[in-house]
Design an enzyme around this catalytic site. Sequence first.
Site, PDB file in Angstrom:
ATOM      1  N   ASP A   1       0.832  -1.202   0.000  1.00  0.00           N
ATOM      2  CA  ASP A   1       0.000   0.000   0.000  1.00  0.00           C
ATOM      3  C   ASP A   1       0.872   1.260   0.000  1.00  0.00           C
ATOM      4  O   ASP A   1       2.000   1.238   0.502  1.00  0.00           O
ATOM      5  CB  ASP A   1      -0.890  -0.034   1.260  1.00  0.00           C
ATOM      6  CG  ASP A   1      -2.083   0.895   1.133  1.00  0.00           C
ATOM      7  OD1 ASP A   1      -2.303   1.445   0.044  1.00  0.00           O
ATOM      8  OD2 ASP A   1      -2.784   1.075   2.149  1.00  0.00           O
TER       9      ASP A   1
ATOM     10  N   ASN B   1     -10.371  -2.584  -6.906  1.00  0.00           N
ATOM     11  CA  ASN B   1      -9.513  -1.614  -7.599  1.00  0.00           C
ATOM     12  C   ASN B   1     -10.041  -1.174  -8.973  1.00  0.00           C
ATOM     13  O   ASN B   1      -9.594  -0.161  -9.521  1.00  0.00           O
ATOM     14  CB  ASN B   1      -8.086  -2.156  -7.771  1.00  0.00           C
ATOM     15  CG  ASN B   1      -7.259  -2.089  -6.497  1.00  0.00           C
ATOM     16  OD1 ASN B   1      -6.313  -2.843  -6.316  1.00  0.00           O
ATOM     17  ND2 ASN B   1      -7.610  -1.181  -5.590  1.00  0.00           N
TER      18      ASN B   1
END
Length: 238
Positions: free
Chosen positions: A17, A65
């Site tokens: 991340d 996503n």
Amino acid sequence: MDEKDLKIPQHVAIIMDGNGRWAKKKHRPRTFGHAKGAKVLEQTLEDADSLGVKYFTVYAFSTENWARPYEEVQIIMNLFRDYLISAVDKCNRNNVRCMVIGERTRLDADIIDAINNLEEKTKNNTGITFIVAINYGSRDEITRGFRQIAQEVKDGKLEPDEISEDMISSHLDTRGIPDPDLLIRTSGEERLSNFLMWQLAYTEFYFTDIPWPDFNKQELIKAFEKYSQRDRRYGNVK
Ligand code: FPP
């Protein structure tokens, strides 16, 4: 920590991340962060291998996503394209077995072909197993697994009483792969984000504020040190 006290997890999973925030800080587009992230990933795989890790799983693209801006999704898909093609030789040179988990049918046909080719050409390698999660979501994986089990029951191949934890595991994308011992998430967030929820039931978690593009071998060793210090009192911890 003394090197001899360092416990190396057999299976490390990583939520990479912070690419976007890292790039923003440098006044560059988010995709610059993803490109750097891809390089860091290759290096970290090498580092994990050199330290003795046997299975290395990364969350590259989640089922959620797709909601990102179209252009960003396309650029990430192009990174996969380039990676999946160049990985065949790299993996074979380094004895790496590569596998992809996640739902494939939503991916472009050439990416699906590249995944199949990479898996097929590296399947006999005996070194580290590198598992890339693409269009992966735990709930989606479990749902697909349950559909398959329900079909087997419907076809009379399976009795409901025969459904066990092992049998559920064997209907997941990760079938045959031992559960992760250590999960690392970078960039300060402390949540699972739909990653390997079934498989992480007994896994140790390590969170760091370092954004993924700044992750390196030293940080990996730091995570292993923390993991080594944890009191795994119950032997095989369940
Ligand atoms: C998280 O950062 C990163 C991603 C969703 C994409 C990960 C992709 C790569 C590292 C690229 C390459 C992968 C392979 C297999 C070649 P973020 O965008 O969520 O960052 P933010 O939270 O700061 O916005």
